[in-house]
Write an enzyme that holds these catalytic residues in place. Sequence first.
Site, short mmCIF file in Angstrom:
data_model
loop_
_atom_site.label_atom_id
_atom_site.label_comp_id
_atom_site.label_asym_id
_atom_site.label_seq_id
_atom_site.Cartn_x
_atom_site.Cartn_y
_atom_site.Cartn_z
N PHE A 21 0.86 -1.22 0.10
CA PHE A 21 -0.01 -0.05 0.17
C PHE A 21 0.89 1.31 0.08
O PHE A 21 1.82 1.29 0.67
CB PHE A 21 -0.90 -0.03 1.09
CG PHE A 21 -1.69 -0.94 1.50
CD1 PHE A 21 -3.11 -1.11 0.85
CD2 PHE A 21 -1.37 -2.13 2.15
CE1 PHE A 21 -4.14 -2.26 1.35
CE2 PHE A 21 -2.34 -3.20 2.50
CZ PHE A 21 -3.62 -3.29 1.98
N ASP A 22 0.41 2.17 -0.68
CA ASP A 22 0.87 3.46 -0.60
C ASP A 22 0.10 4.23 0.86
O ASP A 22 -0.77 3.57 1.24
CB ASP A 22 0.55 4.61 -1.76
CG ASP A 22 1.06 5.91 -1.70
OD1 ASP A 22 2.14 6.12 -1.03
OD2 ASP A 22 0.18 6.91 -2.22
N GLY A 23 0.76 5.18 1.25
CA GLY A 23 0.17 5.60 2.34
C GLY A 23 -0.82 7.04 2.18
O GLY A 23 -1.69 6.60 2.39
#
Length: 299
Positions: free
Chosen positions: A162-164
């Site tokens: 996941f990106d943040g």
Amino acid sequence: MPATLAGQLVVAISSRALFDFEEENQLFEAEDDRAYMQLQLARLDQPARPGVAFSLVNKLLAFNGPDQAQRVEVVVLSRNDPVSGMRVFRSARHYGLAVQRGVFTRGAPPWRYLTPLKANLFLSVNEADVRQALMAGVPAARVYPHSAHASDAHPLEVRIAFDGDAVLFSDEAERIYQSDGLDAFQAHETLRAGTPLPAGPFKPLLEALHRLQQAPAQGMQVRTALVTARSAPAHERAIRTLMNWSIDVDEAMFLGGLAKGEFLREFEPDFFFDDQTGHIESASAHVPSGHVAAGISNA
């Protein structure tokens, strides 16, 4: 009593995300849906090739052991017509995918059925459907149909990256970065290091995966990674936010703006989620990737 999906991780997925229907889709776009239906009917006994999200679905369904309670439900949610839906189910059966439920809308937006399904994730190639799902509060991503397929090196692990900002977390900090630049962003995040970030659209999915991770079945495990353009000192707020949520991630990559693709190639996820198309284009050359059309970058 009626059947229920309560307590399960529910994944809704379009037929083009699960199977490779790109050749058939060219006919649909060039002519009409009746020609497409006839082609799918003619190929009814020909299993479709696995699509970009096939590995993710296959591994998640492996959490449903024969002697254990159902923990994952995968539902096909597709703009396909019901006739073409027959090939989808036959292809799933060919590969041993225990997919029993489906909704086929023949071109109508299918996202509205996500609410009664209580879906934890929606994967589709259709951007409009993904945006509507996100507006309805469902974690959703537009699958890049020409992404690289997942590695088969980790058959007993579901690996998700996941990106943040604007994915796991809100776009609060991203807005500062885009309006005032990197120095202002770093100062903003350093000052608020102890203040948890608001939740982003994919927090509910991360929570559902965390529950699955706590009780692995038949050797299956979940491995997660945070892959973000943040760097020190802005890393601390991201870590403390996850701690505040009582959720662990197995790996965290604070890349300070480096291209994510080659790092993801080494992590070998079954899927990667990011809100910025540039990061998805970098990643999709190496791993299955989906664009999360949320936050200021997608306004």
